[in-house]
Design an enzyme around this catalytic site. Structure first.
Site, PDB file in Angstrom:
ATOM      1  N   SER A 148       0.877  -1.186   0.000  1.00 27.23           N
ATOM      2  CA  SER A 148       0.000   0.000   0.000  1.00 27.23           C
ATOM      3  C   SER A 148       0.909   1.229   0.000  1.00 27.23           C
ATOM      4  CB  SER A 148      -0.836  -0.018   1.283  1.00 27.23           C
ATOM      5  OG  SER A 148      -1.437   1.227   1.518  1.00 27.23           O
ATOM      6  N   TYR A 161      -2.179  -0.281  10.330  1.00 25.21           N
ATOM      7  CA  TYR A 161      -2.169  -0.729   8.931  1.00 25.21           C
ATOM      8  C   TYR A 161      -0.812  -0.439   8.294  1.00 25.21           C
ATOM      9  CZ  TYR A 161      -3.882  -1.048   4.052  1.00 25.21           C
ATOM     10  OH  TYR A 161      -4.083  -1.378   2.733  1.00 25.21           O
TER      11      TYR A 161
HETATM   12  N1  LIG Z   1      -8.348  -0.757  -2.264  1.00 24.73           N
HETATM   13  C1  LIG Z   1      -7.302   0.006  -2.057  1.00 24.73           C
HETATM   14  O1  LIG Z   1      -7.336   1.216  -2.297  1.00 24.73           O
HETATM   15  C2  LIG Z   1      -6.023  -0.582  -1.540  1.00 24.73           C
HETATM   16  C3  LIG Z   1      -4.944   0.282  -1.406  1.00 24.73           C
HETATM   17  C4  LIG Z   1      -3.739  -0.219  -0.934  1.00 24.73           C
HETATM   18  C5  LIG Z   1      -3.614  -1.546  -0.620  1.00 24.73           C
HETATM   19  N2  LIG Z   1      -4.693  -2.375  -0.752  1.00 24.73           N
HETATM   20  C6  LIG Z   1      -4.506  -3.767  -0.371  1.00 24.73           C
HETATM   21  O2  LIG Z   1      -5.057  -4.615  -1.354  1.00 24.73           O
HETATM   22  C7  LIG Z   1      -5.463  -5.836  -0.753  1.00 24.73           C
HETATM   23  C8  LIG Z   1      -6.894  -6.153  -1.183  1.00 24.73           C
HETATM   24  O3  LIG Z   1      -7.756  -5.149  -0.666  1.00 24.73           O
HETATM   25  P1  LIG Z   1      -9.115  -4.714  -1.366  1.00 24.73           P
HETATM   26  O4  LIG Z   1      -9.031  -3.272  -1.654  1.00 24.73           O
HETATM   27  O5  LIG Z   1      -9.444  -5.647  -2.439  1.00 24.73           O
HETATM   28  O6  LIG Z   1     -10.123  -4.851  -0.128  1.00 24.73           O
HETATM   29  P2  LIG Z   1     -11.337  -5.829   0.146  1.00 24.73           P
HETATM   30  O7  LIG Z   1     -12.323  -5.769  -0.949  1.00 24.73           O
HETATM   31  O8  LIG Z   1     -11.778  -5.501   1.533  1.00 24.73           O
HETATM   32  O9  LIG Z   1     -10.681  -7.269   0.104  1.00 24.73           O
HETATM   33  C9  LIG Z   1      -9.941  -7.770   1.170  1.00 24.73           C
HETATM   34  C10 LIG Z   1      -9.828  -9.283   1.023  1.00 24.73           C
HETATM   35  O10 LIG Z   1      -9.075  -9.790   2.124  1.00 24.73           O
HETATM   36  C11 LIG Z   1      -9.791 -10.869   2.720  1.00 24.73           C
HETATM   37  N3  LIG Z   1      -9.529 -10.964   4.144  1.00 24.73           N
HETATM   38  C12 LIG Z   1      -9.710 -10.017   5.093  1.00 24.73           C
HETATM   39  N4  LIG Z   1      -9.447 -10.506   6.299  1.00 24.73           N
HETATM   40  C13 LIG Z   1      -9.078 -11.798   6.121  1.00 24.73           C
HETATM   41  C14 LIG Z   1      -8.708 -12.840   6.999  1.00 24.73           C
HETATM   42  N5  LIG Z   1      -8.684 -12.682   8.328  1.00 24.73           N
HETATM   43  N6  LIG Z   1      -8.400 -14.050   6.476  1.00 24.73           N
HETATM   44  C15 LIG Z   1      -8.458 -14.259   5.142  1.00 24.73           C
HETATM   45  N7  LIG Z   1      -8.813 -13.305   4.260  1.00 24.73           N
HETATM   46  C16 LIG Z   1      -9.115 -12.093   4.754  1.00 24.73           C
HETATM   47  C17 LIG Z   1     -11.245 -10.536   2.460  1.00 24.73           C
HETATM   48  O11 LIG Z   1     -12.042 -11.709   2.441  1.00 24.73           O
HETATM   49  P3  LIG Z   1     -12.960 -12.240   3.650  1.00 24.73           P
HETATM   50  O12 LIG Z   1     -13.609 -11.060   4.283  1.00 24.73           O
HETATM   51  O13 LIG Z   1     -13.911 -13.153   2.932  1.00 24.73           O
HETATM   52  O14 LIG Z   1     -12.045 -12.973   4.557  1.00 24.73           O
HETATM   53  C18 LIG Z   1     -11.200  -9.956   1.071  1.00 24.73           C
HETATM   54  O15 LIG Z   1     -11.244 -10.984   0.104  1.00 24.73           O
HETATM   55  C19 LIG Z   1      -5.295  -5.643   0.758  1.00 24.73           C
HETATM   56  O16 LIG Z   1      -4.078  -6.215   1.163  1.00 24.73           O
HETATM   57  C20 LIG Z   1      -5.231  -4.147   0.912  1.00 24.73           C
HETATM   58  O17 LIG Z   1      -4.499  -3.761   2.061  1.00 24.73           O
HETATM   59  C21 LIG Z   1      -5.893  -1.919  -1.196  1.00 24.73           C
END
Ligand SMILES: NC(=O)c1ccc[n+]([C@@H]2O[C@H](COP(=O)([O-])OP(=O)(O)OC[C@H]3O[C@@H](n4cnc5c(N)ncnc54)[C@H](OP(=O)(O)O)[C@@H]3O)[C@@H](O)[C@H]2O)c1
Length: 283
Positions: A148, A161
Site C-alpha cells: 500500500s 495498517y
Molecule cells: N483498495 C485500495 O485502495 C487498496 C490500497 C492499498 C492496498 N490495498 C490492499 O489490497 C489488498 C486487497 O484489498 P481490497 O481493496 O481488495 O479490499 P477488500 O475488498 O476488503 O478485500 C480484502 C480481502 O481480504 C480478505 N480478508 C480479510 N481478512 C481476512 C482474513 N482474516 N483471512 C483471510 N482473508 C481475509 C477478504 O475476504 P474475507 O472477508 O472473505 O475474509 C477480502 O477478500 C489488501 O491487502 C489491501 O491492504 C488496497
C-alpha cells in the site's frame, strides 16, 4: 514465447490467491482465469469465494476454493499443504488479503494492532515460509505481495495498517536477497486508492466496523484496470510496481522531498488529494 503463450501467459500455471472473495483479489481472479491459470481461491467468506468461482469468465467453477482465516496463524501451514496438494505444485502465490483499520494510534487497542499484524503481515509470512522449501525444490516460485502507499509512508489514523505494510516490505526485501539465486521471484505491489470496499470492511481501534465506503474511494482507480496493471507487473517480473491514479505522485514526492510530503499529509491527506484531483481533473 509462442502466440498461444502470449495470449494465455498463465496457461496451466497454478495461482494461489488470498483475499479472492472481493475487491482486487476478485478482479485478479477473473483476469487470471481468462489468461489460462488454474486458481486456488482463499479468504474467510466461503459463499463469496464460491460466487467468484462461479463467475470466472472462462472456466466457471474450475477453481479450488480453500477457505482460511489469516488471523488463525496455527492453521496456515496445514492450509498451505492442502493448497499445494490440489495440483501437486503452485507457481504463483498472490498474498493479497488484507484488513484496514481507521483509528488513531493512541486509541487503538493492542489486540487490534496484533490482529492487523497477524492478518496483513504474519499470515503472509507463515504461508510463504511453508511454500518456500517447495518453491526452492521445484526451482521456481513467484510471490506477489500486496502492500500500500501506507507501506511507504505514514498518514494519520492508519498506524497499525501502515506498520503491517511496512513490515511486509522489510520481510520480503530481505527474503528476495536470500532466495534470488534459487529462482524465487518477489513482486511487491503498491496500490494507491483502488475502488473496492476496503474502507467499508475496515475496523476501528476497538474492533468495531467502519461499515461505509470512504467518499474518496467512490471515484478511485477501477479494480479491473488495477488488476490488469498488477498482472502486467507480475509478467514483467517487476520487483516493485505502483498501481493507481493521481495519488501515486506522493511516491515521487516521498523520494524527492520526504519533508514536504510529511507536511502535505499531516492533516487530512485524503481531503487534500481529493481537492487536488478536483482541481486537475474536475469532480
Ligand atoms: N483498495 C485500495 O485502495 C487498496 C490500497 C492499498 C492496498 N490495498 C490492499 O489490497 C489488498 C486487497 O484489498 P481490497 O481493496 O481488495 O479490499 P477488500 O475488498 O476488503 O478485500 C480484502 C480481502 O481480504 C480478505 N480478508 C480479510 N481478512 C481476512 C482474513 N482474516 N483471512 C483471510 N482473508 C481475509 C477478504 O475476504 P474475507 O472477508 O472473505 O475474509 C477480502 O477478500 C489488501 O491487502 C489491501 O491492504 C488496497
Amino acid at each position: 514465447m509462442s502466440d498461444h503463450n502470449h495470449t494465455l501467459p498463465f496457461l496451466n500455471k497454478v495461482v494461489w490467491i488470498t483475499g479472492a472473495s472481493s475487491g482486487i483479489g476478485e478482479g485478479l481472479s477473473y483476469q487470471l482465469d481468462q489468461l489460462g491459470a488454474h486458481l486456488i481461491l482463499s479468504a474467510r467468506d466461503v459463499d463469496g469465494l464460491n460466487l467468484v468461482n462461479k463467475q470466472l469468465p472462462k472456466n466457471p467453477g474450475s477453481a479450488k476454493v480453500l477457505p482460511l482465516d489469516l488471523e488463525d496463524l496455527a492453521q496456515l501451514p496445514q492450509k498451505t499443504d492442502i493448497a499445494w496438494a490440489f495440483f501437486g505444485h503452485i507457481d504463483y502465490f498472490i498474498s493479497n488479503a488484507g484488513l484496514a483499520i481507521r483509528d488513531f494510534a493512541l486509541t487503538t487497542e493492542l489486540r487490534i494492532d496484533q490482529k492487523i499484524m497477524n492478518i496483513n503481515y504474519f499470515g503472509s509470512t507463515v504461508i510463504t515460509k511453508r511454500l518456500l522449501p517447495h518453491f526452492i525444490e521445484q526451482g521456481h516460485g513467484h510471490i506477489v505481495v500486496m502492500s500500500s502507499l501506507s507501506g511507504k509512508y505514514g498518514v494519520p489514523r492508519l498506524a497499525a495498517y501502515a506498520a503491517s505494510k511496512h513490515a511486509l516490505h522489510g520481510f520480503f526485501e530481505c527474503l528476495r536477497s536470500e532466495t534470488v539465486e534459487q529462482g524465487i521471484l518477489i513482486t511487491i505491489i503498491v496500490p494507491g486508492m483502488i475502488k473496492t470496499a476496503i474502507t467499508a470492511h475496515a475496523i476501528t481501534g476497538t474492533g468495531g466496523n467502519v461499515g461505509r465506503i470512504d467518499k474518496t474511494f467512490e471515484t478511485a482507480y477501477p479494480v479491473d484496470k488495477a488488476a490488469k496493471k498488477i498482472i502486467k507487473a507480475i509478467l514483467k517480473e517487476k520487483e516493485e510496481a505502483s498501481v493507481g491514479g493521481l495519488e501515486l505522485f506522493t511516491l515521487w514526492l516521498n523520494r524527492v522531498s520526504p519533508w514536504l510530503l510529511r507536511r502535505f499529509i499531516r492533516n487530512h491527506p485524503i481531503k487534500k488529494l481529493r481537492q487536488l484531483k478536483a482541481r486537475f481533473f474536475g469532480k
